[in-house]
Design an enzyme around this catalytic site. Structure first.
Site, PDB file in Angstrom:
ATOM      1  N   THR A 161      -0.834   0.043 -11.657  1.00  0.00           N
ATOM      2  CA  THR A 161      -1.218   0.476 -10.799  1.00  0.00           C
ATOM      3  C   THR A 161      -0.521   1.965  -9.973  1.00  0.00           C
ATOM      4  OG1 THR A 161      -3.034  -0.405 -10.973  1.00  0.00           O
ATOM      5  CG2 THR A 161      -3.402   1.229  -9.828  1.00  0.00           C
ATOM      6  N   GLU A 220      -8.384  -9.520 -11.797  1.00  0.00           N
ATOM      7  CA  GLU A 220      -8.123  -8.539 -10.589  1.00  0.00           C
ATOM      8  C   GLU A 220      -8.852  -7.714 -10.346  1.00  0.00           C
ATOM      9  OE1 GLU A 220      -5.097  -5.714 -10.175  1.00  0.00           O
ATOM     10  OE2 GLU A 220      -4.377  -5.331  -8.973  1.00  0.00           O
ATOM     11  N   ASP A 263      -4.681  -9.070 -15.630  1.00  0.00           N
ATOM     12  CA  ASP A 263      -4.471  -8.240 -15.357  1.00  0.00           C
ATOM     13  C   ASP A 263      -4.905  -6.666 -16.058  1.00  0.00           C
ATOM     14  OD1 ASP A 263      -4.254  -5.655 -13.927  1.00  0.00           O
ATOM     15  OD2 ASP A 263      -1.943  -6.527 -12.293  1.00  0.00           O
ATOM     16  N   ASP A 276      -1.051  -3.123 -14.545  1.00  0.00           N
ATOM     17  CA  ASP A 276      -0.184  -3.765 -13.427  1.00  0.00           C
ATOM     18  C   ASP A 276       1.178  -3.204 -13.511  1.00  0.00           C
ATOM     19  OD1 ASP A 276       0.492  -5.919 -11.949  1.00  0.00           O
ATOM     20  OD2 ASP A 276       2.679  -5.909 -13.135  1.00  0.00           O
TER      21      ASP A 276
HETATM   22  C1  IPD Z   1       1.213  -5.396  -8.942  1.00  0.00           C
HETATM   23  C2  IPD Z   1       2.588  -4.769  -9.115  1.00  0.00           C
HETATM   24  C3  IPD Z   1       2.980  -4.748  -8.310  1.00  0.00           C
HETATM   25  C4  IPD Z   1       3.919  -5.284  -7.128  1.00  0.00           C
HETATM   26  C5  IPD Z   1       2.574  -5.997  -5.895  1.00  0.00           C
HETATM   27  C6  IPD Z   1       1.024  -5.723  -7.212  1.00  0.00           C
HETATM   28  P1  IPD Z   1      -1.174  -3.790  -9.361  1.00  0.00           P
HETATM   29  O1  IPD Z   1       0.293  -5.535  -9.586  1.00  0.00           O
HETATM   30  O2  IPD Z   1       3.165  -5.652 -10.067  1.00  0.00           O
HETATM   31  O3  IPD Z   1       4.975  -5.160  -8.891  1.00  0.00           O
HETATM   32  O4  IPD Z   1       4.294  -5.597  -5.835  1.00  0.00           O
HETATM   33  O5  IPD Z   1       2.682  -7.035  -5.690  1.00  0.00           O
HETATM   34  O6  IPD Z   1       0.217  -6.434  -6.899  1.00  0.00           O
HETATM   35  O7  IPD Z   1      -1.656  -4.039  -8.889  1.00  0.00           O
HETATM   36  O8  IPD Z   1      -0.390  -2.502  -9.798  1.00  0.00           O
HETATM   37  O9  IPD Z   1      -1.681  -4.851 -10.196  1.00  0.00           O
END
Ligand code: IPD
Length: 319
Positions: free
Chosen positions: A104, A79, A99, A102
């Site tokens: 964040t 990511e 990721d 995940d």
């Molecule tokens: C996010 C999480 C969240 C989802 C977002 C993601 P991140 O990832 O998985 O649940 O709704 O679409 O982008 O940014 O925390 O790695």
């Protein structure tokens, strides 16, 4: 190029599991630091709800370094590397898809549902996944063709799903997970809200096409939503707008637990997670469903997928 052998996958699972636990220690350290930090230590990517911290970057650097040392010929999609402009095309070669944190937003708010998600793609298909939530010490893993499991608090792995699959007559009996995601533009938010309203609403009390599902949940981590469907605690999870690194590991874990994974409304709903589905940013996963008289579990999963897409709106993807 031949694919990875079962023995290689087995060795990779040992490596990836240890790496996820090491990364988990850094995530916990980061959580302590972030709770003392000022707002200016929390960065924004696309907008003010798309968060990143120095620990997302630190964890990804650690993971990338360890992978490069152990598997120098493997490709890497992460990511934070992607955000920094490193966007290698997917090839047939083994490719880690990571990721680092995940969830964040949960991490920043000390809501203890954040994890590292390490997926491995081979021949353009997800083949191995490890998801580790260090706050709860829950480690999920799966390898194509070899099942998936959950280890809690360092205990022995328990096969997923945790209980025998049950029937699922319709969405009205389902506990479903959805997410708002980070695209808060009017088209995305409106279509998601309409979809959520129909999933929750009572058709006999004014909600046209309402399914009145048992309830809607949002864990706040795509990887943990997938893991919870694999476990059997959620019946379905649907999201539009997340990325392959959010779901790659979860896809393997869910599929190996008998789950059905597909893409958006127009994808072929046959359970084959092709490159198009993996990278398509639209995902629906349905838990293992028991065979009943006159309907196999797979037929039931396809029926639920059809019911899902008769209910929700398609949502345009942001850039
Ligand atoms: C996010 C999480 C969240 C989802 C977002 C993601 P991140 O990832 O998985 O649940 O709704 O679409 O982008 O940014 O925390 O790695």
């Amino acid at each position: 190029m031949p694919g990875l052998t079962p023995a290689e996958l087995d060795e990779l699972l040992t490596f990836t599991t240890a790496l996820a636990r090491t990364a988990g220690e850094l995530i916990l350290e980061g959580s302590q630091a972030i709770q003392q930090a000022s707002a200016s230590d929390i960065g924004e990517k696309k907008n003010s709800v798309d968060l990143v911290t120095e620990y997302d970057v630190k964890v990804e650097e650690l993971v990338k370094r360890e992978i490069a040392a152990a598997y120098p010929t493997f490709q890497f999609i992460g990511e934070e590397s992607y955000s920094a402009g490193s966007r290698p095309p997917l090839t047939d070669a083994p490719t880690f898809c990571v990721d680092p944190i995940d969830g964040t937003t949960n991490f920043v708010h000390a809501f203890p549902f954040a994890c590292i998600s390490i997926g491995l793609i081979d021949q353009r298909r997800p083949v191995l996944g490890v998801i580790y939530n260090p706050f709860l010490d829950h480690l999920y893993s799966g390898v194509a063709g070899h099942g998936s499991s959950l280890s809690r608090a360092g205990g022995a792995p328990q096969t997923l799903p945790l209980a025998p699959a049950r029937p699922l007559p319709s969405l009205s009996q389902a506990l479903v997970a959805v997410e708002w995601g980070s695209d808060r533009t009017a088209p995305a938010v409106t279509k998601k809200a309409e979809s959520f309203t129909r999933l929750a609403g009572d058709p006999a009390r004014g909600i046209a096409r309402g399914r009145m599902a048992h309830s809607l949940r949002s864990i706040g981590s795509a990887a943990l939503n997938f893991a919870m469907v694999a476990q059997g605690g959620l019946d379905t999870y649907w999201e539009i707008g997340c990325w392959p690194w959010d779901v790659c590991a979860g896809i393997v874990i869910a599929q190996e637990a008998g789950g059905f994974v597909t893409g958006g409304k127009d994808a072929p709903h046959d359970g084959d997670v092709t490159e198009g589905i993996l990278t398509g940013r639209k995902y629906l996963v349905i838990r293992a469903i028991a065979d009943t008289e006159g309907e196999t579990g797979l037929e039931a999963q396809k029926r639920i997928a059809r019911e899902w897409y008769d209910t929700v709106e398609d949502v345009p993807l942001d850039g």
